[in-house]
Design a protein around this motif. Sequence first.
Motif, short mmCIF file in Angstrom:
data_model
loop_
_atom_site.label_atom_id
_atom_site.label_comp_id
_atom_site.label_asym_id
_atom_site.label_seq_id
_atom_site.Cartn_x
_atom_site.Cartn_y
_atom_site.Cartn_z
N GLU A 144 50.01 26.56 109.80
CA GLU A 144 50.45 27.39 110.93
C GLU A 144 51.12 26.53 112.00
O GLU A 144 52.15 26.90 112.55
CB GLU A 144 49.26 28.13 111.56
CG GLU A 144 48.57 29.13 110.63
CD GLU A 144 47.37 29.75 111.33
OE1 GLU A 144 47.57 30.59 112.22
OE2 GLU A 144 46.23 29.38 110.99
N VAL A 145 50.52 25.39 112.32
CA VAL A 145 51.01 24.61 113.47
C VAL A 145 51.47 23.19 113.13
O VAL A 145 52.02 22.51 113.99
CB VAL A 145 49.94 24.54 114.60
CG1 VAL A 145 49.64 25.91 115.14
CG2 VAL A 145 48.66 23.85 114.12
N VAL A 244 42.95 26.70 116.67
CA VAL A 244 44.36 27.07 116.84
C VAL A 244 44.38 28.53 117.27
O VAL A 244 43.88 29.40 116.56
CB VAL A 244 45.15 26.90 115.52
CG1 VAL A 244 46.47 27.64 115.57
CG2 VAL A 244 45.36 25.43 115.22
#
Length: 245
Positions: A144-145, A244
């Motif tokens: 995701e990040v 997150v």
Amino acid sequence: MSNNKVALVTGGARGIGRAICCSLANDGFKIAINYNNSEKEALALKNELSAITEVEAFRCDVSDSVAVKGMFSEITQKLGRVNVLVNNAGVAEQALFTDITDEMWQRMINTNLSGAFYCSREALKGMINEKNGVIINIASMWGEVGASMEVHYSSAKAGLIGMTKALAKEVGLSGIRVNAVSPGVILTDMMNSFSESDKEALKEETPLNTLGTPEDIADAVSFLVSDKAKFITGQVLSVNGGFVI
Ligand code: NDP
């Protein structure tokens, strides 16, 4: 109580995959445990789960598309058509981007992304015919990040998230749901390369101030597989203690 449906969990003998096998067995699924190297653990789990459901173990390297085809025909013969596929098998590795060799890159992509592609393609043949099925991809918050020193891992997991969304759009009309569960830091063998102080630092960075367990991920998978999630597809459920957000 058996629901007579078959769930295949790749990398099901250890860690997160093992917890998913246990959870789905308790939900009434027949379980196909896929393993590659962990035969002893797979057979021990088969033995344990046979008290509650029908269960078989299948050796297959998910990065080998021919072997994946063979595994699916074996599962169909022994247990029946795969109704639920959990693409959990994965490898992780830390390396500076410029130190990543062709072999390291290919192993990462072939296991974490192509493996899910090969298994989903086989599973979907039956699912589309029957107009039902559920696929869950185990991604990662680093997909995701992005994670420094894990660019190949992050790329594979980001690819898996993209596959989840695109495939959900393509097969929704066939009554098939596709979702991802995106774990944060979970205490399994995958974390063995981290020192105790690294793990403590990761814990402190987590708003819920704890690291996750394989069961935390298995609970999310059970939910997404169940009819309680019948209107949920193409989503990424982040199970990371708030690491997150
Ligand atoms: P483990 O290292 O404990 O287990 C990895 C599993 O993947 C093993 O069951 C292994 O099977 C299987 N596997 C690896 N390569 C292959 C292959 N080529 N073919 C078939 N199976 C294979 O990891 P976790 O349980 O922690 O990880 C499970 C999933 O969760 C992975 O996709 C991982 O990326 C993801 N994840 C984990 C996090 C964590 O903090 N632990 C965080 C975010 C995501 P065998 O031993 O039989 O070879």
